[in-house]
Design a protein around this motif. Structure first.
Motif, PDB file in Angstrom:
ATOM      1  N   ILE A  11       1.041  -1.207  -0.151  1.00  0.00           N
ATOM      2  CA  ILE A  11      -0.066  -0.132  -0.040  1.00  0.00           C
ATOM      3  C   ILE A  11       0.700   1.140  -0.048  1.00  0.00           C
ATOM      4  N   TRP A  15      -2.149   6.387  -0.455  1.00  0.00           N
ATOM      5  CA  TRP A  15      -3.293   5.506  -0.507  1.00  0.00           C
ATOM      6  C   TRP A  15      -4.450   6.841  -0.591  1.00  0.00           C
ATOM      7  N   ARG A  18      -6.091   8.798  -3.409  1.00  0.00           N
ATOM      8  CA  ARG A  18      -6.591   7.989  -4.537  1.00  0.00           C
ATOM      9  C   ARG A  18      -8.103   8.148  -4.660  1.00  0.00           C
ATOM     10  N   LYS A  19      -8.796   8.519  -3.532  1.00  0.00           N
ATOM     11  CA  LYS A  19     -10.261   8.790  -3.583  1.00  0.00           C
ATOM     12  C   LYS A  19     -10.558   9.963  -2.724  1.00  0.00           C
ATOM     13  N   SER A  21     -13.200  10.096  -0.797  1.00  0.00           N
ATOM     14  CA  SER A  21     -13.969   9.985   0.457  1.00  0.00           C
ATOM     15  C   SER A  21     -12.497   9.321   1.507  1.00  0.00           C
ATOM     16  N   TYR A  22     -11.504   9.031   0.853  1.00  0.00           N
ATOM     17  CA  TYR A  22     -10.124   8.629   1.654  1.00  0.00           C
ATOM     18  C   TYR A  22      -9.797  10.067   2.265  1.00  0.00           C
ATOM     19  N   PHE A  25     -11.488  11.552   4.862  1.00  0.00           N
ATOM     20  CA  PHE A  25     -11.462  11.034   5.976  1.00  0.00           C
ATOM     21  C   PHE A  25     -10.063  11.474   6.768  1.00  0.00           C
ATOM     22  N   ARG A  28     -10.427  14.611   8.112  1.00  0.00           N
ATOM     23  CA  ARG A  28     -11.210  14.633   9.410  1.00  0.00           C
ATOM     24  C   ARG A  28     -10.214  14.001  10.495  1.00  0.00           C
ATOM     25  N   GLU A  29      -9.348  13.344  10.216  1.00  0.00           N
ATOM     26  CA  GLU A  29      -8.519  12.610  11.263  1.00  0.00           C
ATOM     27  C   GLU A  29      -7.556  13.793  11.700  1.00  0.00           C
ATOM     28  N   LEU A  89     -22.341  11.200  10.433  1.00  0.00           N
ATOM     29  CA  LEU A  89     -21.961   9.961  10.662  1.00  0.00           C
ATOM     30  C   LEU A  89     -22.671   9.239  11.730  1.00  0.00           C
ATOM     31  N   GLN A  92     -25.360   6.488  11.953  1.00  0.00           N
ATOM     32  CA  GLN A  92     -24.993   5.070  11.608  1.00  0.00           C
ATOM     33  C   GLN A  92     -24.511   4.644  12.946  1.00  0.00           C
ATOM     34  N   ALA A  93     -23.774   5.477  13.581  1.00  0.00           N
ATOM     35  CA  ALA A  93     -23.477   4.848  15.032  1.00  0.00           C
ATOM     36  C   ALA A  93     -24.220   4.821  16.221  1.00  0.00           C
ATOM     37  N   MET A  94     -25.468   5.585  16.138  1.00  0.00           N
ATOM     38  CA  MET A  94     -26.364   5.505  16.846  1.00  0.00           C
ATOM     39  C   MET A  94     -27.696   5.225  16.409  1.00  0.00           C
TER      40      MET A  94
END
Ligand code: SF4
Ligand code: FES
Lengths: 129, 251
Positions: A11, A15, A18-19, A21-22, A25, A28-29, A89, A92-94
């Motif tokens: 990898i 990486w 490449r996208k 959504s990645y 993410f 966000r981190e 999100l 989805q979690a709750m």
């Protein structure tokens, strides 16, 4: 079992480019760094207020330096990104079930934004008091 | 040759006995409106190059064996149409994040070893009061609805191929295994929650997940593994708090 001669592609460090959504993410981190910065900023602020009036004035002078303002604007953008992506999100979690009825995602989202507005207004009222 | 009624497949090839690593091979296949990527590959296998290896079975999105990376995205090749990639070429690679055995065939033994660890079956109450053979287990539509979505998994592994966490840390138990654990946890007939929590609360369990959310996006069965994982995090956290606050008997 027979020995398998497999290969596993490595990898790349990039990486996450490449996208879309990645990338979102990883941003966000990354926003956690800026949240930590806001915490430090707030502590410095409270500390200065607790010290003396001169310390408070010095803090204000420092805080109005262009680089601090720029940093804060950047941090604000990251925090907003964090809030919006994290809120979206949450449904989805709750999963909230009342008897057999599953509370729709929209209600959970609306609840979060309402909470955000209420807390923001309270803080605004607190500092402009 | 490239024309409107044909499309090029750019296929990743690897033969373990002769190749040091993967390489590309191009095939030209007819472009028909109703042809899927799998139909294209079968055309190659039957008419052009019999040495090409790939897995498939049901060709209707049920068996979960035809997963591959199409243009970098994990897809069921039997449910992905060639015409959506016209004029081509279409790159076809083995599912990402798994060791490749040959051409488009990946090694799934890692998942096979992980799956039983989450005990994906109904665990009865310890006192056996509920497992009398002649007792019917009634379930309301609402109780069925609570876990139904998670029971749709076909073990196609697209979610593992989309998950950067699994790619970087293969110890991670992974989306489908956790979704299946949740499927049984949410079943009103099951009593195995605490047993599964032990497995999923470990470092290679739900906490390895950083909520990228791609597993849910690629899932062809709308299972939503990302949701299962986050709900599990909430459950493990609550469990820890309870274990800390409550005396043993009250948990
Ligand atoms: S959760 Fe979805 S993507 Fe993952 S293995 Fe099951 S069906 Fe496939
Ligand atoms: S061949 Fe069975 S899911 Fe595609």
């Amino acid at each position: 079992m027979t020995d398998l001669r497999t290969y596993k592609p490595r990898i790349s460090t990039w990486w996450w480019t490449r996208k879309r959504s990645y990338t979102v993410f990883v941003l966000r981190e990354l926003s956690s760094v800026f949240i930590a910065w806001f915490v430090v900023y707030l502590i410095l602020f409270v500390y200065a207020v607790g010290q003396s009036e001169t310390a408070y004035r010095n803090f204000l002078d420092w805080a109005s330096a262009p680089w601090v303002i720029a940093l804060n604007v950047l941090a604000l953008l990251f925090v907003l990104l964090h809030t919006v992506t994290w809120f979206s999100l949450t449904p989805q979690a709750m999963v909230v079930r009342i008897d057999d009825w599953k509370v729709p995602a929209f209600h959970i989202l609306a609840g979060q934004y309402t909470g955000l507005v209420v807390v923001s207004l309270f803080v605004l009222w607190l500092v402009t008091l | 040759m490239t024309s409107a009624d044909s499309i090029q497949l750019r296929v990743s090839r690897y033969r373990p006995d002769t190749d040091a690593g993967p390489h590309w091979q191009e095939y030209e296949v007819p472009l028909r409106k109703e042809w899927t990527v799998l139909d294209g590959l079968n055309h190659v296998k039957n008419e052009v190059d019999t040495t090409l290896s790939f897995r498939w079975s049901c060709r209707m999105g049920i068996c979960g064996s035809c997963g591959m990376n199409i243009e970098g995205e994990p897809k069921l090749t039997c449910a992905t149409f060639l015409s959506d990639y016209a004029p081509g070429p279409v790159t076809i690679e083995p599912l990402a994040n798994f060791p490749v055995i040959r051409d488009l065939v990946v090694d799934l033994s890692d998942f096979m070893a992980k799956l039983p660890r989450v005990k994906p079956w109904i665990i009865g109450a310890e006192d056996h009061s509920q497992v009398e053979p002649d007792v019917e287990f009634l379930q309301t539509p609402g109780q069925l609805d609570a876990y139904r979505q998670f029971s749709m998994c076909i073990n196609c592994m697209l979610c593992y191929a989309a998950c950067p966490v699994y790619g970087l840390d293969p110890e991670f138990i992974g989306p489908a295994a956790i979704a299946l654990a949740e499927r049984y946890d949410l079943d009103s007939r099951d009593h195995g929650t605490s047993q599964r929590l032990d497995v999923l609360g470990a470092h290679d369990g739900v906490w390895a997940c950083t909520f990228v959310g791609e597993c849910t996006k690629v899932c062809p069965k709308h299972v939503d593994p990302a949701s299962a994982i986050q709900r599990y995090k909430l459950k493990t956290a609550l469990h820890t708090v309870k274990a800390f606050l409550l005396p043993r008997g009250a948990r």
